[in-house]
Design an enzyme around this catalytic site. Structure first.
Site, PDB file in Angstrom:
ATOM      1  N   SER A  79       0.841  -1.192   0.000  1.00  0.00           N
ATOM      2  CA  SER A  79       0.000   0.000   0.000  1.00  0.00           C
ATOM      3  C   SER A  79       0.881   1.247   0.000  1.00  0.00           C
ATOM      4  CB  SER A  79      -0.956  -0.040   1.200  1.00  0.00           C
ATOM      5  OG  SER A  79      -2.050   0.823   1.014  1.00  0.00           O
ATOM      6  N   HIS A 131      -7.631  -5.654  -1.003  1.00  0.00           N
ATOM      7  CA  HIS A 131      -6.350  -4.953  -0.866  1.00  0.00           C
ATOM      8  C   HIS A 131      -5.317  -5.710  -0.025  1.00  0.00           C
ATOM      9  CE1 HIS A 131      -3.726  -1.524  -0.970  1.00  0.00           C
ATOM     10  NE2 HIS A 131      -3.841  -1.250   0.312  1.00  0.00           N
ATOM     11  N   ASP A 191      -0.177  -4.202  -4.359  1.00  0.00           N
ATOM     12  CA  ASP A 191      -1.463  -3.574  -4.667  1.00  0.00           C
ATOM     13  C   ASP A 191      -1.432  -2.054  -4.589  1.00  0.00           C
ATOM     14  OD1 ASP A 191      -4.089  -4.092  -5.604  1.00  0.00           O
ATOM     15  OD2 ASP A 191      -4.883  -3.469  -3.664  1.00  0.00           O
TER      16      ASP A 191
END
Length: 254
Positions: A56, A232, A80
């Site tokens: 992230s 996610h 991601d």
């Protein structure tokens, strides 16, 4: 596991405003990356090859690190998160972020006082109520900022404190979505493009990385994409597939 399987050093860095690190401004990707580059140069060495892994927000920091000539980044894995501004955030972030704010502000239905019986369980139950939290690993991930935080009864606020001072960073989600411009990168000593090998881990149920993978190659042309049928939090939802992909990629660029 990586340290054992690769027989190498692994460094997990507390970014500013994360973990045990203190509150610090500014809160942006360039500054975070400079912090990481300083750590590598002073603790590891500027010439020693390093392989970056980031999830992230950490993924963008890892990618920007690969654009620096001040450290020897041999490869980078971005979990991601893409190298461009993210127009929208996954519900798993926005919904849990809103829940955390409601708890620390003691809003109706979210009032949990410091030190009250079973306060940790109450936090977990509020997060479990979010439909986007499809497994216990995600719940524990977002609850960690409460349950791993020492209760500070000296503060006048009677409600729970979160590890990060979220109310002091009202632009947090905007910063998470951002990506520095070519001008910002170059003004801070970063290249715009690199041939460093990049692995993008794409969660198919997350909107972060667009289906047009050619966008990933504008600054990182030497890239590959591994898809995961998850939201996610890839490592929580597909740990075996994720670890295998990560280990294979790192070994290929030792």
């Amino acid at each position: 596991m990586l340290a054992s399987d690769l027989d190498t050093d692994i460094y997990s860095i507390d970014l500013r405003n994360h973990g045990d690190s203190p509150m610090a401004r500014p809160y942006d990707y360039i500054t975070h990356t400079k912090d990481v580059i300083n750590f590598i140069r002073t603790k590891i060495g500027p010439e020693r090859p390093v392989q970056m892994i980031g999830f992230s927000l950490g993924g963008k920091i890892s990618l920007i690190s690969a654009l620096s000539d001040k450290v020897n980044v041999r490869s980078c894995t971005s979990i991601d998160i893409p190298p461009y501004e993210t127009p929208e955030l996954d519900d798993i972030l926005t919904v849990n972020y809103e829940t955390i704010l409601k708890i620390i502000n003691g809003e109706n239905g979210y009032q949990i006082k410091k030190g009250e019986p079973n306060w940790q369980g109450k936090v977990m139950n509020l997060l479990r109520a979010n439909k986007c939290n499809t497994n216990e690993g995600i719940v524990r991930y977002f609850a960690a900022g409460f349950v791993m935080n020492k209760v500070n009864k000296e503060k006048k606020d009677e409600f729970l404190d979160f590890k990060q001072p979220l109310n002091e960073m009202p632009d947090l989600l905007d910063q998470v979505k951002a990506w520095p411009t070519k001008e910002e990168l170059e003004a801070n000593g970063f290249k715009y493009q690199t041939q460093t090998p990049i692995l993008f881990c794409k969660a198919t149920e997350s909107p972060f990385i667009k289906r047009d993978y050619s966008l990933l190659g504008r600054q990182f042309p030497n890239y590959t994409v591994e898809e995961f049928n998850t939201s996610h939090n890839i490592a929580h939802e597909a740990p075996e597939q994720f670890y295998k992909a990560l280990l294979t990629f790192i070994k290929a660029h030792e």
